[in-house]
Scaffold this motif. Structure first.
Motif, PDB file in Angstrom:
ATOM      1  N   ILE A   1       1.415  -6.288  -2.048  1.00 43.38           N
ATOM      2  CA  ILE A   1       1.648  -4.904  -2.786  1.00 43.38           C
ATOM      3  C   ILE A   1       0.823  -3.898  -1.998  1.00 43.38           C
ATOM      4  O   ILE A   1      -0.397  -4.105  -1.941  1.00 43.38           O
ATOM      5  CB  ILE A   1       1.111  -4.759  -4.196  1.00 43.38           C
ATOM      6  N   VAL A   2       1.245  -3.144  -0.856  1.00 48.41           N
ATOM      7  CA  VAL A   2       0.715  -2.206  -0.334  1.00 48.41           C
ATOM      8  C   VAL A   2       0.659  -0.830  -0.917  1.00 48.41           C
ATOM      9  O   VAL A   2       1.487  -0.280  -1.409  1.00 48.41           O
ATOM     10  CB  VAL A   2       1.618  -2.130   1.208  1.00 48.41           C
ATOM     11  N   LEU A   3      -0.706  -0.407  -1.146  1.00 54.25           N
ATOM     12  CA  LEU A   3      -1.179   0.706  -1.655  1.00 54.25           C
ATOM     13  C   LEU A   3      -1.229   1.964  -0.722  1.00 54.25           C
ATOM     14  O   LEU A   3      -1.174   3.100  -1.170  1.00 54.25           O
ATOM     15  CB  LEU A   3      -2.504   0.623  -2.441  1.00 54.25           C
ATOM     16  N   GLY A   4      -1.584   1.717   0.271  1.00 51.86           N
ATOM     17  CA  GLY A   4      -1.847   2.667   1.540  1.00 51.86           C
ATOM     18  C   GLY A   4      -1.647   2.343   3.063  1.00 51.86           C
ATOM     19  O   GLY A   4      -1.734   0.957   3.271  1.00 51.86           O
ATOM     20  N   VAL A   5      -1.022   3.237   3.795  1.00 51.32           N
ATOM     21  CA  VAL A   5      -0.996   2.783   5.336  1.00 51.32           C
ATOM     22  C   VAL A   5      -1.887   3.933   6.091  1.00 51.32           C
ATOM     23  O   VAL A   5      -1.382   4.996   5.643  1.00 51.32           O
ATOM     24  CB  VAL A   5       0.618   2.870   5.455  1.00 51.32           C
TER      25      VAL A   5
ATOM     26  N   HIS B   1       4.569   0.217  -4.355  1.00 51.20           N
ATOM     27  CA  HIS B   1       3.737   1.053  -5.090  1.00 51.20           C
ATOM     28  C   HIS B   1       2.846   1.710  -4.158  1.00 51.20           C
ATOM     29  O   HIS B   1       1.649   2.097  -4.190  1.00 51.20           O
ATOM     30  CB  HIS B   1       2.769  -0.101  -5.706  1.00 51.20           C
ATOM     31  N   LEU B   2       3.524   2.026  -2.921  1.00 51.69           N
ATOM     32  CA  LEU B   2       2.651   2.752  -1.670  1.00 51.69           C
ATOM     33  C   LEU B   2       2.370   4.104  -2.496  1.00 51.69           C
ATOM     34  O   LEU B   2       3.548   4.883  -2.705  1.00 51.69           O
ATOM     35  CB  LEU B   2       3.592   2.831  -0.390  1.00 51.69           C
ATOM     36  N   ARG B   3       1.218   4.718  -2.265  1.00 52.07           N
ATOM     37  CA  ARG B   3       0.887   5.713  -2.755  1.00 52.07           C
ATOM     38  C   ARG B   3       0.260   6.852  -1.707  1.00 52.07           C
ATOM     39  O   ARG B   3       0.599   8.072  -1.826  1.00 52.07           O
ATOM     40  CB  ARG B   3      -0.329   5.526  -3.782  1.00 52.07           C
TER      41      ARG B   3
ATOM     42  N   PRO C   1      -9.656   2.772  -2.456  1.00 54.69           N
ATOM     43  CA  PRO C   1      -9.478   4.030  -1.654  1.00 54.69           C
ATOM     44  C   PRO C   1      -8.199   4.859  -1.596  1.00 54.69           C
ATOM     45  O   PRO C   1      -8.037   6.067  -1.773  1.00 54.69           O
ATOM     46  CB  PRO C   1      -9.883   3.596  -0.344  1.00 54.69           C
ATOM     47  N   ALA C   2      -7.126   4.103  -1.857  1.00 53.95           N
ATOM     48  CA  ALA C   2      -5.815   4.561  -1.583  1.00 53.95           C
ATOM     49  C   ALA C   2      -5.545   5.445  -2.908  1.00 53.95           C
ATOM     50  O   ALA C   2      -5.126   6.786  -2.879  1.00 53.95           O
ATOM     51  CB  ALA C   2      -4.647   3.567  -1.681  1.00 53.95           C
ATOM     52  N   LEU C   3      -6.181   4.886  -3.943  1.00 49.50           N
ATOM     53  CA  LEU C   3      -5.978   5.792  -5.376  1.00 49.50           C
ATOM     54  C   LEU C   3      -6.664   7.019  -5.323  1.00 49.50           C
ATOM     55  O   LEU C   3      -6.399   7.763  -6.036  1.00 49.50           O
ATOM     56  CB  LEU C   3      -6.081   4.727  -6.481  1.00 49.50           C
ATOM     57  N   TYR C   4      -7.803   6.601  -4.794  1.00 47.98           N
ATOM     58  CA  TYR C   4      -9.017   7.898  -4.625  1.00 47.98           C
ATOM     59  C   TYR C   4      -8.193   8.967  -3.947  1.00 47.98           C
ATOM     60  O   TYR C   4      -8.271  10.208  -4.339  1.00 47.98           O
ATOM     61  CB  TYR C   4     -10.174   7.304  -4.056  1.00 47.98           C
TER      62      TYR C   4
END
Length: 412
Positions: free
Chosen positions: A39-43, A134-136, A189-192
């Motif tokens: 599951i990738v949250l940030g790129v 779920h990429l944010r 960090p991605a959610l921040y």
């Protein structure tokens, strides 16, 4: 005979109903267990030196073949959630003080000729299938944005898993550093990054500019897109430094943080949120905008579009630096309002001139021309490229009405 015919009809109806229900009884035939997904949250996407091509294995092409396009190499990193490590309850959502993102996520980076090429190389190193549902956040470096985001936009626009409510942003400095940051207020960090921008909308610090909205603006003939321009500070917190201005898919400049307030004033975006100094009546005051209104009119004068902006701004007085001026005197309030009017007109004019010089119509004034002066558009403009040139020569006037609504309380 009639009874037998009726029974046959009921039997046929029952069989037909059963046949229609069969597809609904197949269950989740295409399900994938969450543990089997990466599951990738940030790129993050950075430009990579040409010599990094030697780091790429023969996954999507042979290194000695002519298949790889002659393009700049990119370094792409993905922030992947670790199964069982993501906080679930509200009591666990904040950081525990360690600020170590490695406890909950894993950052892996690869090089490639394009976004899909990089994802293909990354998938070769993972045991689980990459999942972008779920990429944010997608962070691109300023260097990459100034080269152009055609490939980035094309890939993520085509992928059906990518949500249009994700954030695309431009970082001052390497984008990968934002994925590796360890902010104290959030373990991920991605959610921040996502929360920082979502809260800036709620508090009036930034307009809505999710990736889907950016794509929609960019696709219009009379408007350009913009993105959040961010920078990581020394405590690994994130500062919104301004707007990254684009012409087509290429970044052509950036604004200051206060220019975001000018943009939101010209567009009438609420709530208000920016605070600024004002000097009046021999004193300095701090005021913040609480509400904005904007009316835009367009006409054709001397063969070019001419815009009239009528803005209304409401302020609260937050601080007075000394006691040399009494706020009980209405003349002092009126002098503050007059100074605010002058300052606001200057700031909005400067912001407009900056976008004009770059040919980046982020306000969408070309869309006003298309809607209200279609004959002029169809005769003299017609295309996005020609509007970019015409935008540099438009005329405008700005009228701003300022009001101090509240001055706060003070005990006597």
């Amino acid at each position: 005979m009639l009874g037998m015919f009726g029974r046959s009809m009921r039997r046929a109806a029952l069989i037909a109903a059963s046949a229609l229900c069969m597809p609904l009884m197949t269950g989740c035939w295409d399900r994938v267990e969450i543990e089997d997904r990466a599951i990738v949250l940030g790129v993050s996407i950075d430009k990579a030196p040409a010599q990094t091509a030697s780091q790429e294995d023969d996954v999507s092409h042979k290194s000695d073949s002519k298949m790889p396009p002659n393009t700049d190499m990119i370094r792409m990193a993905a922030q992947i959630a670790l199964p069982g490590r993501i906080p679930l309850g509200p009591g666990e959502s904040g950081g525990s003080g360690s600020g170590d993102p490695q406890q909950t996520v894993w950052v892996i980076d690869v090089v490639g000729h394009s976004v899909e090429d990089a994802f293909t190389n990354m998938q070769q190193q993972l045991s689980s299938r990459i999942f972008l549902g779920h990429l944010r956040v997608i962070v691109v470096s300023e260097e990459m944005a100034r080269l152009g985001l055609e490939n980035v936009n094309d890939y993520f626009h085509r992928d059906s898993e990518v949500r249009r409510m994700a954030w695309l942003m431009v970082s001052k400095g390497p984008a990968i550093e934002l994925l590796k940051a360890g902010p104290k207020l959030e373990r991920i960090p991605a959610l921040y990054l996502m929360t920082t921008l979502d809260e800036s909308i709620r508090t009036g610090k930034f307009p809505q500019d999710y990736i889907g909205i950016y794509w929609a603006r960019k696709a219009k003939l009379g408007q350009e897109g913009f993105l959040p321009y961010v920078e990581m500070k020394k405590e690994q917190n994130i500062e919104i430094k301004g707007l990254a201005l684009f012409r087509n898919a290429q970044m052509v400049g950036e604004t200051d943080p206060l220019d975001i307030g000018s943009f939101m004033a010209l567009r009438g975006v609420n709530p208000g949120g920016y605070t600024t100094y004002v000097q009046a009546a021999g004193n300095f005051f701090m005021v913040n905008v609480t509400h904005r209104e904007s009316k835009v009119k367009v006409s054709i004068r001397d063969g070019r579009p001419y815009f009239s902006f009528d803005l209304g701004l409401e302020f609260n007085l937050r601080e007075k630096l000394n006691d040399s001026a009494s706020l009980e005197n209405m003349n002092v309030i009126k002098e503050i309002e007059a100074t605010l009017k002058k300052n606001a007109e200057q700031l909005t004019l400067e912001m407009l001139k900056k976008t004009q010089a770059l040919g980046s119509d982020i306000l969408g004034l070309g869309e006003y021309v298309r809607a209200r002066e279609p004959r002029y558009w169809n005769t003299h403009v017609k295309t996005k490229d020609r509007w970019q040139l015409a935008y540099k020569d438009i005329g405008y006037e700005i009228h701003i009405d300022t009001r101090i609504r509240r001055i706060g309380m003070k005990a006597k």
